[in-house]
Design a protein around this motif. Structure first.
Motif, PDB file in Angstrom:
ATOM      1  N   LEU A 171       0.839  -1.209   0.000  1.00  0.00           N
ATOM      2  CA  LEU A 171       0.000   0.000   0.000  1.00  0.00           C
ATOM      3  C   LEU A 171       0.871   1.256   0.000  1.00  0.00           C
ATOM      4  CD1 LEU A 171      -3.118   0.647   2.178  1.00  0.00           C
ATOM      5  CD2 LEU A 171      -1.241   2.293   2.258  1.00  0.00           C
ATOM      6  N   ASP A 172       0.476   2.216  -0.831  1.00  0.00           N
ATOM      7  CA  ASP A 172       1.158   3.522  -0.821  1.00  0.00           C
ATOM      8  C   ASP A 172       0.094   4.613  -0.811  1.00  0.00           C
ATOM      9  OD1 ASP A 172       3.146   5.719  -1.426  1.00  0.00           O
ATOM     10  OD2 ASP A 172       4.480   4.006  -1.719  1.00  0.00           O
ATOM     11  N   ILE A 173       0.513   5.864  -0.798  1.00  0.00           N
ATOM     12  CA  ILE A 173      -0.436   6.980  -0.791  1.00  0.00           C
ATOM     13  C   ILE A 173      -1.203   7.010  -2.128  1.00  0.00           C
ATOM     14  CG2 ILE A 173       0.813   8.419   0.865  1.00  0.00           C
ATOM     15  CD1 ILE A 173       2.172   9.820  -1.498  1.00  0.00           C
ATOM     16  N   THR A 230       7.182   0.541   5.936  1.00  0.00           N
ATOM     17  CA  THR A 230       8.392   1.107   5.308  1.00  0.00           C
ATOM     18  C   THR A 230       8.119   2.531   4.832  1.00  0.00           C
ATOM     19  OG1 THR A 230       7.977   0.539   2.982  1.00  0.00           O
ATOM     20  CG2 THR A 230       8.877  -1.208   4.370  1.00  0.00           C
ATOM     21  N   ALA A 231       6.931   3.050   5.126  1.00  0.00           N
ATOM     22  CA  ALA A 231       6.571   4.387   4.642  1.00  0.00           C
ATOM     23  C   ALA A 231       7.478   5.433   5.279  1.00  0.00           C
ATOM     24  CB  ALA A 231       5.117   4.682   4.986  1.00  0.00           C
ATOM     25  N   GLY A 232       7.890   6.388   4.483  1.00  0.00           N
ATOM     26  CA  GLY A 232       8.719   7.468   5.029  1.00  0.00           C
ATOM     27  C   GLY A 232       9.854   7.816   4.103  1.00  0.00           C
ATOM     28  N   ASP A 260      18.089  12.638  11.238  1.00  0.00           N
ATOM     29  CA  ASP A 260      17.613  13.840  10.540  1.00  0.00           C
ATOM     30  C   ASP A 260      16.215  13.654   9.943  1.00  0.00           C
ATOM     31  OD1 ASP A 260      19.978  15.177  11.089  1.00  0.00           O
ATOM     32  OD2 ASP A 260      20.942  14.547   9.221  1.00  0.00           O
ATOM     33  N   LEU A 261      15.773  12.393   9.841  1.00  0.00           N
ATOM     34  CA  LEU A 261      14.483  12.123   9.201  1.00  0.00           C
ATOM     35  C   LEU A 261      13.315  12.232  10.177  1.00  0.00           C
ATOM     36  CD1 LEU A 261      15.617   8.849   7.377  1.00  0.00           C
ATOM     37  CD2 LEU A 261      15.266  11.064   6.279  1.00  0.00           C
ATOM     38  N   ILE A 262      13.647  12.515  11.446  1.00  0.00           N
ATOM     39  CA  ILE A 262      12.670  12.268  12.507  1.00  0.00           C
ATOM     40  C   ILE A 262      11.338  12.992  12.328  1.00  0.00           C
ATOM     41  CG2 ILE A 262      13.478  13.999  14.197  1.00  0.00           C
ATOM     42  CD1 ILE A 262      13.249  11.680  16.284  1.00  0.00           C
ATOM     43  N   VAL A 269       8.356  -2.471  12.079  1.00  0.00           N
ATOM     44  CA  VAL A 269       8.692  -1.126  11.596  1.00  0.00           C
ATOM     45  C   VAL A 269      10.080  -1.147  10.962  1.00  0.00           C
ATOM     46  CG1 VAL A 269       8.955   1.296  12.258  1.00  0.00           C
ATOM     47  CG2 VAL A 269       7.325  -0.145  13.480  1.00  0.00           C
ATOM     48  N   VAL A 270      10.191  -0.493   9.806  1.00  0.00           N
ATOM     49  CA  VAL A 270      11.481  -0.426   9.104  1.00  0.00           C
ATOM     50  C   VAL A 270      11.915   1.035   8.903  1.00  0.00           C
ATOM     51  CG1 VAL A 270      12.756  -1.192   7.041  1.00  0.00           C
ATOM     52  CG2 VAL A 270      10.831  -2.546   7.866  1.00  0.00           C
ATOM     53  N   SER A 271      10.943   1.952   8.906  1.00  0.00           N
ATOM     54  CA  SER A 271      11.252   3.367   8.641  1.00  0.00           C
ATOM     55  C   SER A 271      12.243   3.903   9.674  1.00  0.00           C
ATOM     56  CB  SER A 271       9.962   4.201   8.704  1.00  0.00           C
ATOM     57  OG  SER A 271       8.930   3.569   7.976  1.00  0.00           O
TER      58      SER A 271
HETATM   59  N1  APR Z   1       1.413   6.073   3.592  1.00  0.00           N
HETATM   60  C1  APR Z   1       1.893   5.139   2.751  1.00  0.00           C
HETATM   61  N2  APR Z   1       3.044   5.282   2.084  1.00  0.00           N
HETATM   62  C2  APR Z   1       3.742   6.409   2.274  1.00  0.00           C
HETATM   63  C3  APR Z   1       3.300   7.422   3.156  1.00  0.00           C
HETATM   64  C4  APR Z   1       2.079   7.219   3.833  1.00  0.00           C
HETATM   65  N3  APR Z   1       1.584   8.123   4.675  1.00  0.00           N
HETATM   66  N4  APR Z   1       4.212   8.415   3.131  1.00  0.00           N
HETATM   67  C5  APR Z   1       5.190   8.053   2.282  1.00  0.00           C
HETATM   68  N5  APR Z   1       4.901   6.836   1.761  1.00  0.00           N
HETATM   69  C6  APR Z   1       5.639   6.073   0.758  1.00  0.00           C
HETATM   70  C7  APR Z   1       6.220   6.963  -0.330  1.00  0.00           C
HETATM   71  O1  APR Z   1       5.196   7.380  -1.238  1.00  0.00           O
HETATM   72  C8  APR Z   1       7.235   6.033  -0.960  1.00  0.00           C
HETATM   73  O2  APR Z   1       6.701   5.291  -2.045  1.00  0.00           O
HETATM   74  O3  APR Z   1       6.776   5.439   1.309  1.00  0.00           O
HETATM   75  C9  APR Z   1       7.611   5.094   0.190  1.00  0.00           C
HETATM   76  C10 APR Z   1       9.065   5.183   0.601  1.00  0.00           C
HETATM   77  O4  APR Z   1       9.809   4.697  -0.452  1.00  0.00           O
HETATM   78  P1  APR Z   1      11.269   5.268  -0.836  1.00  0.00           P
HETATM   79  O5  APR Z   1      11.207   6.751  -0.954  1.00  0.00           O
HETATM   80  O6  APR Z   1      11.758   4.461  -1.984  1.00  0.00           O
HETATM   81  O7  APR Z   1      12.120   4.955   0.475  1.00  0.00           O
HETATM   82  P2  APR Z   1      12.780   3.541   0.873  1.00  0.00           P
HETATM   83  O8  APR Z   1      14.150   3.465   0.339  1.00  0.00           O
HETATM   84  O9  APR Z   1      11.819   2.450   0.573  1.00  0.00           O
HETATM   85  O10 APR Z   1      12.909   3.722   2.462  1.00  0.00           O
HETATM   86  C11 APR Z   1      11.762   3.777   3.271  1.00  0.00           C
HETATM   87  O11 APR Z   1      12.800   2.629   5.108  1.00  0.00           O
HETATM   88  O12 APR Z   1      14.978   1.903   5.495  1.00  0.00           O
HETATM   89  C12 APR Z   1      14.038   2.914   5.720  1.00  0.00           C
HETATM   90  O13 APR Z   1      15.423   4.910   5.930  1.00  0.00           O
HETATM   91  C13 APR Z   1      14.492   4.241   5.124  1.00  0.00           C
HETATM   92  O14 APR Z   1      12.852   5.602   6.274  1.00  0.00           O
HETATM   93  C14 APR Z   1      13.172   4.976   5.042  1.00  0.00           C
HETATM   94  C15 APR Z   1      12.166   3.845   4.740  1.00  0.00           C
END
Ligand code: APR
Length: 324
Positions: A35-37, A82-84, A95-97, A122-124
């Motif tokens: 799932l993504d936005i 993994t969202a973020g 810095d991402l906090i 959680v992975v973010s």
């Molecule tokens: N709901 C769902 N998805 C979301 C949301 C949300 N509210 N906000 C952001 N996303 C999605 C983004 O649209 C994007 O597709 O999260 C995805 C993140 O993907 P990438 O930018 O490719 O980042 P990625 O390399 O996958 O890392 C994600 O995991 O390891 C950690 O540090 C890394 O915090 C980061 C996270």
């Protein structure tokens, strides 16, 4: 009668999320929802359609769905967040906090509403603060919230050791504790090749170089490609998913809730922290933290790491009082 397949939902269809889906499908761990936005629903659907079409070649059977609708995660056994934002060169995970707390808070709330029986991984990043955020925002019991960090950090440590030893990664055993950052605590004392202590096989400078490269492993990749890693983070995550959906009761270092364990918050009921420790992962999520005695400088390093995690959580509590 056949039991039903496990259902694994992954929030965020970016590099880490899509790669989690890839490993989970390849290992045939269950049905998968990514799932993504809404703005990125097309990407989520496209990637999962693409992945589904690997099934005849790779020989897995699974329903694989890309979506932006939380209704699709109903019935999930495990939800991976993994969202973020990922890191850019020059950034630390910390810095991402601000951005990622907002995202993880809203995602965890949706998970609690639509998949209240699930176990959340959680992975973010910054990981230790994001696990805390997901815990507070979901209201889940602590055994149903866990963070992916140690699985990846141990894998990196083993990889660098195997390069130095010129032996298979499979023959190396090791453990690593603490937060998912530069102050993680690799444990050379508990590192061996079939029980042969690593200190008998490599000189101190080489071991230190492997430890340092492990600590900086994420940063090395960010510097090379301009964004953070995804193959190994996703692989470590799916190792945890596998332990849970197959009830393997594997002991995997991960960010698990601790109070008395490792002296994190002794006697402080409900006031503990999620810290990288070895934990038994099975159908019940984090079934047990494996506490053991640290010695010498390990104690000091672990205490430093714990105090860094506490500071990070303090930042979250100050910025977002509703999560305190
Ligand atoms: N709901 C769902 N998805 C979301 C949301 C949300 N509210 N906000 C952001 N996303 C999605 C983004 O649209 C994007 O597709 O999260 C995805 C993140 O993907 P990438 O930018 O490719 O980042 P990625 O390399 O996958 O890392 C994600 O995991 O390891 C950690 O540090 C890394 O915090 C980061 C996270």
């Amino acid at each position: 009668m056949a039991t039903r397949r496990a259902k694994i939902s992954i929030i965020g269809a970016g590099n880490v999320g899509a790669t989690c889906a890839h490993w989970a499908a390849a290992k045939e761990l269950g049905d998968i929802v990514v799932l993504d936005i809404p703005d990125k629903e097309g990407m989520a659907r496209a990637k999962m359609l693409d992945l589904a079409c690997c099934a005849p070649i790779e020989r897995f059977d699974a329903s694989i769905v890309g979506t932006s609708d939380y209704k699709d995660i109903v019935g999930s056994d495990v939800v991976v967040i993994t969202a973020g934002l990922p890191r850019k060169p020059g950034m630390s995970r910390d810095d991402l906090i601000q951005t990622n707390v907002k995202i993880v808070k809203s995602v965890a709330g949706q998970v609690a509403e639509h998949a209240p029986e699930s176990i959340i991984i959680v992975v973010s990043n910054p990981l230790d603060a994001m696990v805390y955020t997901a815990w507070k925002a979901s209201g889940f019991d602590t055994h149903r919230i866990v963070g992916q960090a140690g699985a990846l950090d141990v894998a990196r440590f083993k990889t660098f050791l195997s390069m130095a030893l010129e032996c298979s990664v499979e023959d190396i055993s090791t453990l690593l504790l603490g937060g998912h950052g530069d102050d993680m605590v690799p444990l050379p004392r508990l590192t061996s090749v079939h029980g042969i202590p690593i200190a008998d096989l490599l000189d101190e400078a080489t071991i230190t170089a492997c430890v340092d490269r492990t600590k900086q492993g994420g940063g090395e990749i960010v510097k090379l490609q301009g964004t953070s890693a995804w193959y190994a983070p996703a692989s470590g995550t799916i190792q945890m998913v596998e332990a849970i959906v197959k009830d393997k009761k594997r002991i995997i270092p991960c960010a698990a809730y601790c109070e008395d364990e490792f002296g994190v918050a002794p006697g402080q009921k409900g006031q503990g922290y999620f810290i990288g420790v070895p934990a038994v992962l099975g159908a019940g999520g984090v079934e047990r933290v494996v506490d053991f005695k640290l010695v010498g400088e390990e104690v000091e390093l672990m205490n430093e790491s714990i105090s860094h995690v506490k500071d990070l959580v303090g930042v979250v509590r100050t910025m977002f009082p509703e999560l305190a």
